[in-house]
Enzyme design. Structure first.
Site, PDB file in Angstrom:
ATOM      1  N   ASP A 117      -2.610  29.473  51.723  1.00  0.00           N
ATOM      2  CA  ASP A 117      -1.948  28.277  52.239  1.00  0.00           C
ATOM      3  C   ASP A 117      -2.959  27.404  52.959  1.00  0.00           C
ATOM      4  OD1 ASP A 117      -0.222  26.371  53.195  1.00  0.00           O
ATOM      5  OD2 ASP A 117       0.472  27.611  54.873  1.00  0.00           O
ATOM      6  N   ARG A 170       9.244  28.027  53.413  1.00  0.00           N
ATOM      7  CA  ARG A 170      10.705  27.936  53.375  1.00  0.00           C
ATOM      8  C   ARG A 170      11.199  27.312  52.074  1.00  0.00           C
ATOM      9  NH1 ARG A 170      10.824  24.578  58.777  1.00  0.00           N
ATOM     10  NH2 ARG A 170       8.954  25.868  58.994  1.00  0.00           N
ATOM     11  N   ASP A 196       2.778  21.600  55.062  1.00  0.00           N
ATOM     12  CA  ASP A 196       2.360  22.890  55.605  1.00  0.00           C
ATOM     13  C   ASP A 196       3.556  23.759  55.979  1.00  0.00           C
ATOM     14  OD1 ASP A 196       0.590  24.853  56.376  1.00  0.00           O
ATOM     15  OD2 ASP A 196       0.366  24.089  58.421  1.00  0.00           O
ATOM     16  N   LYS A 222      -4.501  22.269  57.027  1.00  0.00           N
ATOM     17  CA  LYS A 222      -4.717  23.003  58.266  1.00  0.00           C
ATOM     18  C   LYS A 222      -6.135  22.747  58.789  1.00  0.00           C
ATOM     19  CE  LYS A 222      -1.734  26.929  57.008  1.00  0.00           C
ATOM     20  NZ  LYS A 222      -0.789  26.860  58.144  1.00  0.00           N
ATOM     21  N   LYS A 226       8.160  36.114  50.828  1.00  0.00           N
ATOM     22  CA  LYS A 226       7.344  34.909  50.641  1.00  0.00           C
ATOM     23  C   LYS A 226       5.952  35.320  50.192  1.00  0.00           C
ATOM     24  CE  LYS A 226       4.832  31.559  53.508  1.00  0.00           C
ATOM     25  NZ  LYS A 226       4.604  31.092  54.891  1.00  0.00           N
ATOM     26  N   GLU A 256       5.588  25.044  53.716  1.00  0.00           N
ATOM     27  CA  GLU A 256       5.873  25.305  52.304  1.00  0.00           C
ATOM     28  C   GLU A 256       6.652  26.588  52.058  1.00  0.00           C
ATOM     29  OE1 GLU A 256       3.430  28.281  53.284  1.00  0.00           O
ATOM     30  OE2 GLU A 256       3.038  26.203  53.831  1.00  0.00           O
ATOM     31  N   ASP A 284      -0.819  34.969  53.901  1.00  0.00           N
ATOM     32  CA  ASP A 284       0.474  34.294  53.945  1.00  0.00           C
ATOM     33  C   ASP A 284       1.429  34.837  52.882  1.00  0.00           C
ATOM     34  OD1 ASP A 284       2.054  32.546  55.348  1.00  0.00           O
ATOM     35  OD2 ASP A 284       1.537  30.795  54.157  1.00  0.00           O
TER      36      ASP A 284
END
Length: 494
Positions: free
Chosen positions: A267, A348, A344, A274, A262, A346, A285
């Protein structure tokens, strides 16, 4: 510049180095072995300090001495090895702790004495020296620029080392440097590492190590139908990328393995933004993608007999007027339609398209790694990765590889009863479920996109970044997982 590691077989107390690191087994007496020699050379003050510090060679114990010119090493650091026969994991840790100590005392050279009879010791010692000496100082200027750098490391062995030992040290240096690539990428600011820049680093690593690298830009992603990656990235001025790296061994490969990462280079949470405190850590991330790039560099150095593919989905999740929304429904490369619940969640979505792409390669196994859920950190803490698998034999392999690598990973269950939480009234599947069991439902969502291929999902949300150094890991980006994945690859026999 990274530390340069070499090999020596001379008497360690005659080495002209700033710091000499020696592992001491539990229960060792000051009247025997290297401790006796130190007492003889430096006087009874050594025995007094050992006694005062209650140093008995237990794990994590340490004591150090300045030699004041009585010995060639300027300083001697004794580290406890604990009881039992030491392993290569212990040797790597010994070297990493020694290098970190040497950095702390502004040394320019360090030597680590390898305990005799340890398999893979030379390679592990070299890895540890590189990992322990790591510092990220690129953006320091003026007085913040370090005045000293740990430039030279020596692995000290008994007897006369042959070509195999020298090659092992060279490989250990390369593997350590590969892991430092992952650390650098995680530590870089998000204005410097964005999807296109991450893809560029992957291409540069590929060129340096003789790997085939293909980068899919926005137009290629749209053409291929990777609508979930595009959805995550559509709110950002930075376009998403998918990167495919390939290592092909000489001769006929004994298998095909795929590793997926990933790569959310930042993010913000998207429209489900967030909270501000801690958001700066979201530059990390993309730890899973950084690991894949590092792993491919390490694989090129180790030259296993299997074909290895690295797949990276890179995007930036931002909340502008074009951003994807809760309630949106998108198709996917797999063909399934997905209802968006929380923007949030995202990672996956990006992984789903990557896993479908990986499945089409018809591999023997797929392993993805991602800083995916805070729920995994709540369950296992900040130093342990959770992993899931649809095959128990693969779970056993991954567990064994993690133990052999000295990285903490713990298997979590794919609880099928929680799959109902992903049912959607409007699409084939929702991408998030209820709060409870969040790491599990994230894995269940990913499982929808791997078909029948043996697959493991590793949630590295906790140990991908560290608030302080520990073990072989640095503060900031750690590269946690790369050593495990490399052991998994090297041990693959079909």
């Amino acid at each position: 510049m990274p530390i340069k590691v070499n090999l020596a077989s001379s008497d360690p107390l005659s080495l002209a180095v700033d710091v000499l690191v020696i592992g001491v087994p539990e229960g060792a007496s000051t009247g025997e072995g290297v401790l006796a020699r130190l007492v003889e050379a430096l006087g009874e003050s050594v025995a007094h300090q050992v006694k005062r510090d209650d140093f008995t060679g237990k794990k994590d114990q340490s004591v150090d001495f300045t030699t004041r010119g009585a010995l060639k090493p300027g300083r001697v650091l004794l580290l406890g090895l604990g009881s039992g026969k030491p392993t290569d994991v212990d040797v790597r840790l010994l070297a990493a702790k020694g290098a970190r100590f040497a950095n702390g005392v502004r040394a320019e050279s360090v030597a680590v004495v390898v305990p005799p009879g340890v398999e893979r010791a030379e390679r592990s010692a070299a890895e540890g020296l590189v990992l322990g000496s790591y510092r990220f100082t690129r953006y320091f200027t003026g007085d913040r620029v370090p005045k000293f750098a740990l430039a030279r490391g020596t692995v000290v062995v008994e007897g006369k080392p042959g070509k195999a030992a020298r090659d092992a040290v060279a490989l250990g240096q390369q593997v350590g440097e590969a892991i430092c690539v992952a650390r650098d990428l995680v530590n870089e600011p998000p204005n410097e590492v964005y999807p296109e820049a991450l893809a560029r680093v992957a291409a540069e690593v590929g060129k340096q190590h003789g790997l085939k690298v293909t980068v899919f830009d926005k137009a290629a992603l749209i053409k291929r139908g990777m609508k979930l990656i595009m959805a995550v990235g559509q709110g950002s001025a930075r376009e998403p990328r998918l990167v495919h790296m390939i290592y092909a061994p000489p001769g006929k490969p004994k298998g095909k393995l795929v590793f997926v990462g990933k790569g959310l280079t930042f993010d913000s949470g998207g429209l489900c933004i967030k909270p501000a405190p801690g958001m700066e850590e979201m530059k990390g991330d993309m730890g899973g993608a950084a690991n894949v790039i590092a792993l491919m560099a390490a694989v090129a150095a180790a030259k296993p007999s299997v074909e290895v593919h690295g797949i990276i989905g890179a995007a930036e999740n931002m909340p502008d007027g074009a951003a994807y929304r809760p309630g949106d429904i998108f198709g996917s490369l797999d063909g399934k339609t997905v209802e968006i619940i929380n923007t949030d969640a995202e990672g996956r979505l990006v992984l789903a398209d990557c896993l479908a792409y990986a499945r089409a390669l018809k591999p023997d196994l797929i392993v993805d790694n991602a800083t995916l859920t805070g729920a995994c950190v709540v369950a296992l803490g900040p130093t342990v990765s959770g992993f899931f698998s649809n095959r128990e034999d693969l779970a056993d392999r991954l567990r064994g590889a993690a133990k052999a690598a000295g990285e903490s990973m713990w298997q979590l269950p794919l609880v099928d009863e929680l799959r109902d939480g992903l049912k959607s009234d409007w699409a084939d599947i929702k991408h998030t479920a209820d709060r409870w069991g969040g790491a599990i439902t994230a894995a269940l969502f990913l499982r929808e996109f791997v078909g029948d291929v043996p697959w493991a999902h590793v949630d590295i949300a906790g140990p991908s970044m560290a608030s302080k150094p520990y073990g072989i890991f640095s503060k900031g980006g750690t590269g946690h997982g790369v050593l495990t994945f490399l052991r998994l690859i090297e041990g693959f026999t079909g």
